[in-house]
Design a protein around this motif. Sequence first.
Motif, PDB file in Angstrom:
ATOM      1  N   ASP A   1     -11.267  63.351  43.761  1.00 16.93           N
ATOM      2  CA  ASP A   1     -10.293  64.200  44.424  1.00 16.93           C
ATOM      3  C   ASP A   1      -8.879  63.885  43.927  1.00 16.93           C
ATOM      4  OD1 ASP A   1      -9.791  66.031  46.944  1.00 16.93           O
ATOM      5  OD2 ASP A   1      -8.302  64.410  46.997  1.00 16.93           O
ATOM      6  N   ALA A   2      -8.131  64.928  43.573  1.00 19.31           N
ATOM      7  CA  ALA A   2      -6.779  64.746  43.025  1.00 19.31           C
ATOM      8  C   ALA A   2      -5.827  64.073  44.020  1.00 19.31           C
ATOM      9  CB  ALA A   2      -6.212  66.094  42.585  1.00 19.31           C
ATOM     10  N   THR A   3      -5.946  64.404  45.300  1.00 26.64           N
ATOM     11  CA  THR A   3      -5.078  63.786  46.306  1.00 26.64           C
ATOM     12  C   THR A   3      -5.329  62.287  46.380  1.00 26.64           C
ATOM     13  OG1 THR A   3      -4.982  65.821  47.609  1.00 26.64           O
ATOM     14  CG2 THR A   3      -4.435  63.770  48.751  1.00 26.64           C
ATOM     15  N   ARG A   4      -6.592  61.898  46.370  1.00 34.05           N
ATOM     16  CA  ARG A   4      -6.905  60.462  46.442  1.00 34.05           C
ATOM     17  C   ARG A   4      -6.437  59.741  45.180  1.00 34.05           C
ATOM     18  NH1 ARG A   4     -11.248  62.749  49.476  1.00 34.05           N
ATOM     19  NH2 ARG A   4     -12.684  62.868  47.723  1.00 34.05           N
ATOM     20  N   ARG A   5      -6.551  60.380  44.028  1.00 34.54           N
ATOM     21  CA  ARG A   5      -6.033  59.763  42.793  1.00 34.54           C
ATOM     22  C   ARG A   5      -4.522  59.610  42.871  1.00 34.54           C
ATOM     23  NH1 ARG A   5      -9.740  63.397  40.522  1.00 34.54           N
ATOM     24  NH2 ARG A   5      -8.041  64.700  39.726  1.00 34.54           N
ATOM     25  N   GLU A   6      -3.855  60.590  43.467  1.00 35.75           N
ATOM     26  CA  GLU A   6      -2.404  60.503  43.609  1.00 35.75           C
ATOM     27  C   GLU A   6      -2.014  59.386  44.582  1.00 35.75           C
ATOM     28  OE1 GLU A   6       1.415  63.421  44.440  1.00 35.75           O
ATOM     29  OE2 GLU A   6      -0.538  64.306  44.007  1.00 35.75           O
ATOM     30  N   ILE A   7      -2.787  59.206  45.639  1.00 37.08           N
ATOM     31  CA  ILE A   7      -2.541  58.100  46.567  1.00 37.08           C
ATOM     32  C   ILE A   7      -2.659  56.769  45.825  1.00 37.08           C
ATOM     33  CG2 ILE A   7      -3.464  56.845  48.571  1.00 37.08           C
ATOM     34  CD1 ILE A   7      -4.192  59.640  49.748  1.00 37.08           C
ATOM     35  N   LEU A   8      -3.662  56.631  44.983  1.00 39.66           N
ATOM     36  CA  LEU A   8      -3.820  55.405  44.198  1.00 39.66           C
ATOM     37  C   LEU A   8      -2.626  55.194  43.273  1.00 39.66           C
ATOM     38  CD1 LEU A   8      -7.619  55.583  43.328  1.00 39.66           C
ATOM     39  CD2 LEU A   8      -6.497  54.015  44.927  1.00 39.66           C
TER      40      LEU A   8
ATOM     41  N   MET B   1       2.075  50.592  50.954  1.00 39.77           N
ATOM     42  CA  MET B   1       2.731  51.623  51.757  1.00 39.77           C
ATOM     43  C   MET B   1       1.995  51.809  53.076  1.00 39.77           C
ATOM     44  SD  MET B   1       3.312  54.498  48.776  1.00 39.77           S
ATOM     45  CE  MET B   1       4.526  55.480  49.640  1.00 39.77           C
ATOM     46  N   SER B   2       2.757  52.236  54.082  1.00 41.20           N
ATOM     47  CA  SER B   2       2.137  52.590  55.365  1.00 41.20           C
ATOM     48  C   SER B   2       1.552  53.994  55.257  1.00 41.20           C
ATOM     49  CB  SER B   2       3.181  52.544  56.489  1.00 41.20           C
ATOM     50  OG  SER B   2       4.106  53.603  56.334  1.00 41.20           O
ATOM     51  N   ALA B   3       0.703  54.334  56.211  1.00 40.10           N
ATOM     52  CA  ALA B   3       0.101  55.670  56.223  1.00 40.10           C
ATOM     53  C   ALA B   3       1.180  56.738  56.312  1.00 40.10           C
ATOM     54  CB  ALA B   3      -0.885  55.790  57.378  1.00 40.10           C
ATOM     55  N   GLY B   4       2.213  56.485  57.100  1.00 40.81           N
ATOM     56  CA  GLY B   4       3.306  57.448  57.236  1.00 40.81           C
ATOM     57  C   GLY B   4       4.066  57.641  55.936  1.00 40.81           C
ATOM     58  N   GLU B   5       4.305  56.542  55.226  1.00 43.61           N
ATOM     59  CA  GLU B   5       4.993  56.637  53.936  1.00 43.61           C
ATOM     60  C   GLU B   5       4.162  57.431  52.930  1.00 43.61           C
ATOM     61  OE1 GLU B   5       7.582  52.552  53.566  1.00 43.61           O
ATOM     62  OE2 GLU B   5       5.405  52.386  53.362  1.00 43.61           O
ATOM     63  N   ILE B   6       2.873  57.203  52.962  1.00 38.32           N
ATOM     64  CA  ILE B   6       1.981  57.948  52.063  1.00 38.32           C
ATOM     65  C   ILE B   6       1.986  59.423  52.446  1.00 38.32           C
ATOM     66  CG2 ILE B   6      -0.428  58.269  51.362  1.00 38.32           C
ATOM     67  CD1 ILE B   6      -0.729  55.168  51.779  1.00 38.32           C
ATOM     68  N   ALA B   7       1.856  59.709  53.735  1.00 28.77           N
ATOM     69  CA  ALA B   7       1.810  61.096  54.209  1.00 28.77           C
ATOM     70  C   ALA B   7       3.084  61.853  53.857  1.00 28.77           C
ATOM     71  CB  ALA B   7       1.565  61.134  55.717  1.00 28.77           C
ATOM     72  N   ASP B   8       4.225  61.157  53.856  1.00 28.12           N
ATOM     73  CA  ASP B   8       5.497  61.806  53.532  1.00 28.12           C
ATOM     74  C   ASP B   8       5.535  62.337  52.099  1.00 28.12           C
ATOM     75  OD1 ASP B   8       6.448  61.325  56.062  1.00 28.12           O
ATOM     76  OD2 ASP B   8       7.644  59.562  55.491  1.00 28.12           O
ATOM     77  N   GLN B   9       4.651  61.834  51.258  1.00 22.50           N
ATOM     78  CA  GLN B   9       4.635  62.250  49.850  1.00 22.50           C
ATOM     79  C   GLN B   9       3.801  63.516  49.611  1.00 22.50           C
ATOM     80  OE1 GLN B   9       6.574  60.449  47.653  1.00 22.50           O
ATOM     81  NE2 GLN B   9       7.126  59.380  49.541  1.00 22.50           N
TER      82      GLN B   9
ATOM     83  N   ILE C   1      -0.069  50.173  59.738  1.00 14.50           N
ATOM     84  CA  ILE C   1      -1.116  49.721  58.828  1.00 14.50           C
ATOM     85  C   ILE C   1      -0.600  49.964  57.422  1.00 14.50           C
ATOM     86  CG2 ILE C   1      -3.470  50.084  58.018  1.00 14.50           C
ATOM     87  CD1 ILE C   1      -4.180  51.023  60.846  1.00 14.50           C
ATOM     88  N   PHE C   2      -0.592  48.903  56.621  1.00 16.15           N
ATOM     89  CA  PHE C   2      -0.135  49.007  55.242  1.00 16.15           C
ATOM     90  C   PHE C   2      -1.333  49.001  54.305  1.00 16.15           C
ATOM     91  CE2 PHE C   2       3.694  47.807  57.368  1.00 16.15           C
ATOM     92  CZ  PHE C   2       4.675  48.498  56.678  1.00 16.15           C
ATOM     93  N   TYR C   3      -1.296  49.887  53.336  1.00 17.02           N
ATOM     94  CA  TYR C   3      -2.380  50.049  52.385  1.00 17.02           C
ATOM     95  C   TYR C   3      -1.963  49.510  51.032  1.00 17.02           C
ATOM     96  CZ  TYR C   3      -4.376  53.011  55.958  1.00 17.02           C
ATOM     97  OH  TYR C   3      -4.898  53.467  57.139  1.00 17.02           O
ATOM     98  N   SER C   4      -2.926  48.906  50.353  1.00 14.90           N
ATOM     99  CA  SER C   4      -2.679  48.416  48.996  1.00 14.90           C
ATOM    100  C   SER C   4      -3.911  48.697  48.150  1.00 14.90           C
ATOM    101  CB  SER C   4      -2.342  46.928  48.998  1.00 14.90           C
ATOM    102  OG  SER C   4      -3.389  46.176  49.572  1.00 14.90           O
ATOM    103  N   ILE C   5      -3.679  48.775  46.856  1.00 12.71           N
ATOM    104  CA  ILE C   5      -4.766  49.062  45.926  1.00 12.71           C
ATOM    105  C   ILE C   5      -5.591  47.788  45.728  1.00 12.71           C
ATOM    106  CG2 ILE C   5      -3.479  48.562  43.818  1.00 12.71           C
ATOM    107  CD1 ILE C   5      -4.759  51.187  42.703  1.00 12.71           C
ATOM    108  N   ASN C   6      -6.897  47.946  45.632  1.00 14.41           N
ATOM    109  CA  ASN C   6      -7.803  46.820  45.406  1.00 14.41           C
ATOM    110  C   ASN C   6      -8.084  46.741  43.908  1.00 14.41           C
ATOM    111  OD1 ASN C   6      -9.795  44.919  45.311  1.00 14.41           O
ATOM    112  ND2 ASN C   6     -11.099  45.875  46.854  1.00 14.41           N
ATOM    113  N   THR C   7      -7.317  45.940  43.218  1.00 12.52           N
ATOM    114  CA  THR C   7      -7.437  45.879  41.760  1.00 12.52           C
ATOM    115  C   THR C   7      -8.768  45.289  41.309  1.00 12.52           C
ATOM    116  OG1 THR C   7      -6.235  43.782  41.759  1.00 12.52           O
ATOM    117  CG2 THR C   7      -4.949  45.778  41.354  1.00 12.52           C
ATOM    118  N   THR C   8      -9.394  44.464  42.129  1.00  8.45           N
ATOM    119  CA  THR C   8     -10.682  43.878  41.754  1.00  8.45           C
ATOM    120  C   THR C   8     -11.728  44.960  41.537  1.00  8.45           C
ATOM    121  OG1 THR C   8     -10.168  41.889  43.007  1.00  8.45           O
ATOM    122  CG2 THR C   8     -12.476  42.237  42.448  1.00  8.45           C
ATOM    123  N   ILE C   9     -11.800  45.910  42.440  1.00  9.46           N
ATOM    124  CA  ILE C   9     -12.770  47.003  42.311  1.00  9.46           C
ATOM    125  C   ILE C   9     -12.445  47.847  41.087  1.00  9.46           C
ATOM    126  CG2 ILE C   9     -13.569  49.170  43.362  1.00  9.46           C
ATOM    127  CD1 ILE C   9     -14.825  46.708  44.603  1.00  9.46           C
TER     128      ILE C   9
END
Length: 84
Positions: A10-17, A25-33, A63-71
């Motif tokens: 999904d393009a939206t999920r790739r953009e979130i990554l 980023m927090s969920a609100g910060e992500i949503a603002d984009q 809640i703050f989200y971060s990318i899981n580089t290991t995966i």
Amino acid sequence: MNDIFKALNDATRREILELLKTKDMSAGEIADQFNMSKPSISHHLDILKRADLITAEKSGQFIFYSINTTIMEDVLQWILTFKK
């Protein structure tokens, strides 16, 4: 592995990554984009979490989200096994 590819499909999920590559980023910060509802963003975040592509950490009421580089490294290594 199927959950990972479903999440990346999904393009939206790739953009979130892409956003999370630069900083947590927090969920609100992500949503603002994005020009979509917060519940829709929450759904995308949930799919990314289930695929272990992102992690979530509660800090106070946020809640703050971060990318899981290991995966991401594991996926890349798996893809590289097909290289001749």
